[in-house]
Scaffold this motif. Structure first.
Motif, short mmCIF file in Angstrom:
data_model
loop_
_atom_site.label_atom_id
_atom_site.label_comp_id
_atom_site.label_asym_id
_atom_site.label_seq_id
_atom_site.Cartn_x
_atom_site.Cartn_y
_atom_site.Cartn_z
N ALA A 51 0.84 -1.21 0.00
CA ALA A 51 0.00 0.00 0.00
C ALA A 51 0.87 1.25 0.00
CB ALA A 51 -0.93 0.00 1.21
N ALA A 52 1.94 1.23 0.81
CA ALA A 52 2.85 2.38 0.85
C ALA A 52 3.57 2.56 -0.47
CB ALA A 52 3.86 2.18 1.99
N HIS A 53 3.95 1.44 -1.10
CA HIS A 53 4.63 1.53 -2.40
C HIS A 53 3.72 2.16 -3.45
CE1 HIS A 53 5.39 -0.12 -6.47
NE2 HIS A 53 6.63 0.24 -6.20
N ALA A 54 2.44 1.79 -3.45
CA ALA A 54 1.50 2.34 -4.41
C ALA A 54 1.34 3.85 -4.21
CB ALA A 54 0.15 1.64 -4.28
N ILE A 55 1.30 4.28 -2.96
CA ILE A 55 1.19 5.71 -2.66
C ILE A 55 2.44 6.45 -3.13
CG2 ILE A 55 1.03 7.42 -0.81
CD1 ILE A 55 -0.60 5.32 0.76
N LEU A 56 3.61 5.88 -2.80
CA LEU A 56 4.86 6.51 -3.20
C LEU A 56 5.00 6.55 -4.73
CD1 LEU A 56 7.59 7.74 -2.53
CD2 LEU A 56 8.52 5.43 -2.28
N ALA A 57 4.65 5.46 -5.39
CA ALA A 57 4.73 5.42 -6.85
C ALA A 57 3.79 6.45 -7.47
CB ALA A 57 4.38 4.02 -7.35
N SER A 58 2.62 6.66 -6.87
CA SER A 58 1.70 7.68 -7.36
C SER A 58 2.32 9.07 -7.26
CB SER A 58 0.39 7.63 -6.57
OG SER A 58 -0.25 6.38 -6.70
N LEU A 59 2.97 9.33 -6.12
CA LEU A 59 3.62 10.63 -5.94
C LEU A 59 4.77 10.82 -6.93
CD1 LEU A 59 3.73 10.76 -2.03
CD2 LEU A 59 2.29 12.14 -3.53
N LEU A 60 5.54 9.76 -7.15
CA LEU A 60 6.66 9.84 -8.08
C LEU A 60 6.17 10.11 -9.50
CD1 LEU A 60 8.89 6.89 -6.81
CD2 LEU A 60 9.41 9.33 -6.64
N CYS A 61 5.13 9.39 -9.91
CA CYS A 61 4.60 9.59 -11.26
C CYS A 61 3.96 10.96 -11.41
CB CYS A 61 3.59 8.50 -11.59
SG CYS A 61 4.33 6.89 -11.93
N LEU A 62 3.34 11.44 -10.35
CA LEU A 62 2.76 12.79 -10.40
C LEU A 62 3.85 13.83 -10.60
CD1 LEU A 62 0.40 14.76 -10.06
CD2 LEU A 62 0.77 14.67 -7.59
N SER A 63 4.96 13.68 -9.87
CA SER A 63 6.05 14.65 -10.00
C SER A 63 6.68 14.60 -11.39
CB SER A 63 7.12 14.38 -8.93
OG SER A 63 7.78 13.15 -9.15
N THR A 64 6.89 13.40 -11.92
CA THR A 64 7.49 13.30 -13.26
C THR A 64 6.54 13.82 -14.34
OG1 THR A 64 6.72 11.01 -13.48
CG2 THR A 64 8.94 11.34 -12.63
N SER A 65 5.25 13.58 -14.16
CA SER A 65 4.26 14.01 -15.15
C SER A 65 4.15 15.53 -15.21
CB SER A 65 2.89 13.40 -14.83
OG SER A 65 2.94 11.99 -14.86
N ILE A 66 4.57 16.19 -14.15
CA ILE A 66 4.56 17.66 -14.13
C ILE A 66 5.93 18.23 -14.49
CG2 ILE A 66 4.28 19.70 -12.66
CD1 ILE A 66 2.21 18.09 -11.06
N ILE A 67 6.98 17.67 -13.89
CA ILE A 67 8.33 18.21 -14.08
C ILE A 67 8.84 17.98 -15.49
CG2 ILE A 67 10.74 17.94 -13.40
CD1 ILE A 67 9.76 17.38 -10.56
N TYR A 68 8.69 16.75 -16.00
CA TYR A 68 9.29 16.45 -17.30
C TYR A 68 8.72 17.30 -18.44
CZ TYR A 68 11.46 13.90 -21.07
OH TYR A 68 12.21 13.58 -22.17
N PRO A 69 7.41 17.41 -18.61
CA PRO A 69 6.91 18.27 -19.70
C PRO A 69 7.22 19.75 -19.47
CG PRO A 69 5.09 17.50 -18.33
CD PRO A 69 6.30 16.72 -17.92
N ALA A 70 7.32 20.17 -18.19
CA ALA A 70 7.59 21.59 -17.91
C ALA A 70 8.99 21.99 -18.31
CB ALA A 70 7.36 21.87 -16.43
N PHE A 71 9.95 21.07 -18.23
CA PHE A 71 11.35 21.43 -18.47
C PHE A 71 11.94 20.81 -19.74
CE2 PHE A 71 10.88 22.21 -13.93
CZ PHE A 71 11.59 23.38 -13.74
N PHE A 72 11.38 19.70 -20.25
CA PHE A 72 12.08 18.97 -21.30
C PHE A 72 11.22 18.65 -22.52
CE2 PHE A 72 13.75 17.61 -17.12
CZ PHE A 72 15.00 18.20 -17.20
N THR A 73 10.01 19.16 -22.59
CA THR A 73 9.13 18.83 -23.71
C THR A 73 8.83 20.07 -24.55
OG1 THR A 73 8.09 17.08 -22.40
CG2 THR A 73 6.91 17.82 -24.34
#
Length: 284
Positions: A80-102
């Motif tokens: 359950a903790a891994h799923a929460i952490l993975a959600s946070l990680l994917c949320l950060s990448t989904s915002i950071i990557y297009p903002a800086f590298f797309t």
């Protein structure tokens, strides 16, 4: 005797995990094929997708081979903790990557961004299904899947964003800003220790109340983050005016400031909830 559990890969949670593993690998591959970028944000995105892919695949394998039943910690709480952490990680990448590298013509980068958002949706779905399964089976004693545990995960995650955004010129030669770095580091380390003690179910070996220890830590962390929340923007933006390198890193200074405020809020809420849990609900 070795055995396999086909149900683990045919039930909804297992299917979601396998699809999420594939999508995280696709994100990593698309960005890697687009070329390396010398940026801490780029490295964070690559690490996040790699982390999600590896540990999700590991969870699938351990459950399929039933090795998870021999783990010396609460397995459902960990997943359950891994799923929460993975959600946070994917949320950060989904915002950071297009903002800086797309860009508008960066097909691979756009594809990686779209897949990352889909991966986020899958992990959110896993969080929902996992929590429903925990409630249906009555397994509510885990720490990481409870509100205090989720806030601890969030505190460490935000600290990682802060570390990723900091660079040596930002705080070298400035004692107030070095104090802020010490605050971020100490709070991160102690939060990780508390999470590991809870996950390994070692809290009963502590010769005093673990809940009250958590309250003391939360209070100290809240006060320390309050000082960092004030000192970091006060000194970083005044130093930036006389440092051309910091002018170029203005966005990172802003990110650290905003994340420090967010973590102060989370620590405050964590403290209030812990006090209510220990001194109010437990005495009823």
């Amino acid at each position: 005797m070795a055995s396999v559990d086909l149900k683990s890969v045919t039930q909804p949670v297992g299917i979601i995990r396998m699809i999420a593993t594939i999508l995280a690998c696709i994100c990593f591959s698309l960005v890697a094929s687009a070329g390396h970028v010398a940026s801490s944000y780029w490295a964070w995105c690559m690490f996040s997708w790699c982390f999600c892919c590896f540990f999700t695949l590991l969870i699938v394998i351990l459950e399929f081979t039933t090795v998870n039943t021999k783990m010396p910690f609460a397995w459902e709480d960990f997943t359950a903790a891994h799923a929460i952490l993975a959600s946070l990680l994917c949320l950060s990448t989904s915002i950071i990557y297009p903002a800086f590298f797309t860009c508008g013509t960066c097909n691979r980068q756009i594809g990686a961004t779209v897949v990352s958002w889909v991966c986020l949706a899958l992990y959110v779905g896993e969080v929902v299904l996992t929590r429903l399964r925990l409630r249906s089976t009555g397994q509510t004693n885990g720490f990481l899947s409870t509100l205090p545990g989720i806030m601890k995960i969030l505190e460490t995650f935000i600290a990682c964003i802060i570390f990723m955004s900091m660079e040596t010129p930002q705080y070298s030669g400035s004692p107030p800003m070095q104090w802020c770095v010490a605050v971020f580091s100490l709070c991160f380390v102690f939060a990780i220790i508390l999470v590991l003690l809870s996950l390994a179910q070692l809290t009963s070996f502590i010769p005093f109340s673990f809940d009250k220890l958590t309250i003391v830590y939360n209070i100290l962390a809240t006060v320390m983050y309050m000082t960092a929340m004030v000192l970091w923007p006060l000194y970083s933006f005044s130093i930036r005016q006389n440092n051309s390198q910091l002018v170029r890193n203005h966005d990172k200074l802003v990110v650290v400031t905003v994340m420090a405020v967010f973590n102060f809020i989370v620590y405050t809420l964590d403290t209030m909830y812990a006090i209510r849990l220990v001194f109010c609900i437990s005495n009823e």
